[in-house]
Design an enzyme around this catalytic site. Structure first.
Site, PDB file in Angstrom:
ATOM      1  N   HIS A 186       4.986   3.646   0.249  1.00 62.27           N
ATOM      2  CA  HIS A 186       5.661   3.583  -1.181  1.00 62.27           C
ATOM      3  C   HIS A 186       6.422   2.496  -1.483  1.00 62.27           C
ATOM      4  O   HIS A 186       7.150   2.457  -2.519  1.00 62.27           O
ATOM      5  CB  HIS A 186       6.099   4.778  -1.823  1.00 62.27           C
ATOM      6  N   HIS A 218      14.784   7.607  -4.450  1.00 61.69           N
ATOM      7  CA  HIS A 218      15.610   6.567  -3.767  1.00 61.69           C
ATOM      8  C   HIS A 218      16.904   6.277  -4.638  1.00 61.69           C
ATOM      9  O   HIS A 218      17.087   5.390  -5.001  1.00 61.69           O
ATOM     10  CB  HIS A 218      14.806   5.263  -3.405  1.00 61.69           C
ATOM     11  N   HIS A 249      10.162   1.986  10.081  1.00 58.33           N
ATOM     12  CA  HIS A 249      11.015   1.029   9.414  1.00 58.33           C
ATOM     13  C   HIS A 249      12.575   1.182   9.531  1.00 58.33           C
ATOM     14  O   HIS A 249      12.969   2.336   9.315  1.00 58.33           O
ATOM     15  CB  HIS A 249      10.735   0.615   8.061  1.00 58.33           C
ATOM     16  N   GLU A 251      11.191   9.223   6.785  1.00 61.72           N
ATOM     17  CA  GLU A 251      10.322   9.693   5.682  1.00 61.72           C
ATOM     18  C   GLU A 251       9.117  10.215   6.124  1.00 61.72           C
ATOM     19  O   GLU A 251       8.283  11.079   5.635  1.00 61.72           O
ATOM     20  CB  GLU A 251      10.031   8.140   5.110  1.00 61.72           C
TER      21      GLU A 251
END
Lengths: 139, 301
Positions: B12, B61, B195, B242
């Site tokens: 995303h 976020h 990441h 995530e």
């Protein structure tokens, strides 16, 4: 959902995070420390606040109950220093977005590499986990 | 009766949305990513494949939730949700249209199943929710299905365990199946893959971890769900956490699944990207051809 799970020891759970090189996990301690810094960053989700901030950054920051070190870190756009002050990158993204900068810009700025070097490292497969998984273990 | 027919995973990252917005989705950098998604986009347009409702699992976020309210699991029960202004103005995409009847039904069912949901009746949705919609449906005037936004806290520690997420998926499945209306429901798990966006270790990518994660989420999610947070952090980077959200998607598909399509790419900005199309084995359709696509640096040994 009938299995009784093993209880996690919170102290060793949290302590393990300090063993990851070059990484600051956003724990309760950091969340408390960075509360005002992060809420300042959230305020930049409104266009009128972005305008006011950019017009006089120091004056805008002085409206927030932030440490002097956190204010200086914001003014210098020093993202490592902001994270040291309890900032979280998703909150701080409102700041670099206000500057018209990307996540890659902000992430790269924290590595000591130039933007070009960082982008090139990503194209070449990113940073290897080899040797940067654990400080104590050295693996 | 409503049923969960399909699970999809997707990155995303906001850069994907920016690539569409700036018309650069076909260039040398982004082209392979959008090409990798194309088979899923095409599949969704085939008869019977378009969902009536997507339960879209993502992390907010720091957009709808700031430091004042941090729900572990929330569910959007509103009629509609506006794209959030994340500092560069709202993404120029349609409002997300909810399905309040199903959302409230799922919320009630989950609470009775011991998941204490936070119910959201007024919530803006950020790139975590809208970028996967753009990747699957392209640039449209309105989204072709209804969406129940399902934010999960993976920002402030501790996030929910993989185990908790996997069990939550199973409870979502039961909730959907007890809804009387005949609906094709998808559960999407978004975010990942490896990441790290912060600190001197930023830019971490772990292809070996990611490919193993993909294999295990298909074939052995039970074992995968027991992976502790520290392993995600060490191996997949601080934001690789995530991936626990993929376990919610997987839990909603039942014991055995068929992998219709798998796409893996390095890099998309700061991340390795994985997009999967899965269906419960007993009701699965044909696998796509090719079934597995890798691109970018992931092709290098």
């Amino acid at each position: 959902m009938t299995d009784k799970k093993e209880r996690i020891d919170i102290h060793s759970y949290l302590a393990a995070f300090d063993d990851i090189p070059g990484t600051r996990v956003f724990t309760a301690k950091r969340a408390r420390q960075g509360y005002h810094l992060n809420q300042f960053a959230m305020s930049l989700m409104k266009e009128e606040n972005r305008k006011r901030f950019l017009a006089d950054e120091k004056a805008y920051l002085d409206e927030w109950d932030m440490s002097e070190a956190a204010k200086q870190a914001v003014l210098a756009r020093d993202y490592n220093a902001m994270i040291d002050e309890g900032g979280n990158v998703y909150f701080l993204s409102k700041l670099f977005s206000t500057d018209g900068k990307s996540f890659q810009f902000a992430a790269g700025s924290m590595t000591g590499m130039t933007q070009e070097e960082y982008a090139q490292m990503m194209i070449e497969g990113g940073r290897s986990p080899e040797g940067v998984r654990s400080i104590k273990g050295g693996f | 009766m409503a049923r969960v027919t399909t699970g999809i995973t997707s990155s995303h990252i906001p850069a994907l949305g920016a690539a569409m917005q700036t018309g650069t989705s076909g260039n040398d950098y982004w082209g392979p990513v959008f090409n990798g998604y194309q088979p899923i986009k095409d599949w969704l347009q085939q008869p019977g494949n378009m969902p009536d409702v997507v339960v879209l699992v993502y992390n907010d976020h720091a957009s709808a939730f700031d430091m004042n309210i941090i729900p572990t699991f929330a569910i959007g029960c509103a009629e509609k949700f506006k794209p959030a202004d994340e500092g560069w103005g709202p993404r120029p995409v349609p409002d997300v249209i909810g399905h309040p009847d199903l959302a409230w039904h799922i919320a009630q069912s989950l609470i009775l199943d011991d998941f204490d949901m936070t119910i959201m009746n007024d919530m803006d949705v950020d790139h975590g929710c809208t970028v996967p919609l753009s990747m699957m449906f392209g640039e449209v005037d309105k989204w072709p299905c209804k969406v129940i936004p399902f934010p999960v806290n993976v920002v402030t520690y501790p996030p929910p365990s993989g185990r908790r997420c996997f069990n939550l998926g199973d409870s979502i499945k039961a909730a959907v199946e007890s809804f009387p209306e005949d609906l094709n429901v998808h559960v999407w798990g978004t975010g990942g893959m490896s990441h790290q966006l912060q600190g001197p270790r930023a830019g971490l990518i772990n292809k070996e971890f990611d490919l193993n994660f993909i294999d295990k989420i298909i074939s052995d999610p039970e074992v995968l769900s027991k992976m502790p947070h520290i392993e995600y952090l060490r191996e997949a980077g601080s934001e690789g956490i995530e991936l626990v959200m993929w376990l919610i998607m997987r839990g909603a598909l039942g014991e055995k699944v068929k992998d219709l399509y798998t796409f893996y790419h390095i890099p998309a900005s700061n991340t390795a990207l994985g997009a999967l199309l899965l269906q419960p084995e007993e009701t699965a359709g044909e696998a796509l051809d090719p079934r597995r696509v890798m691109s970018g640096h992931s092709l290098t040994a």
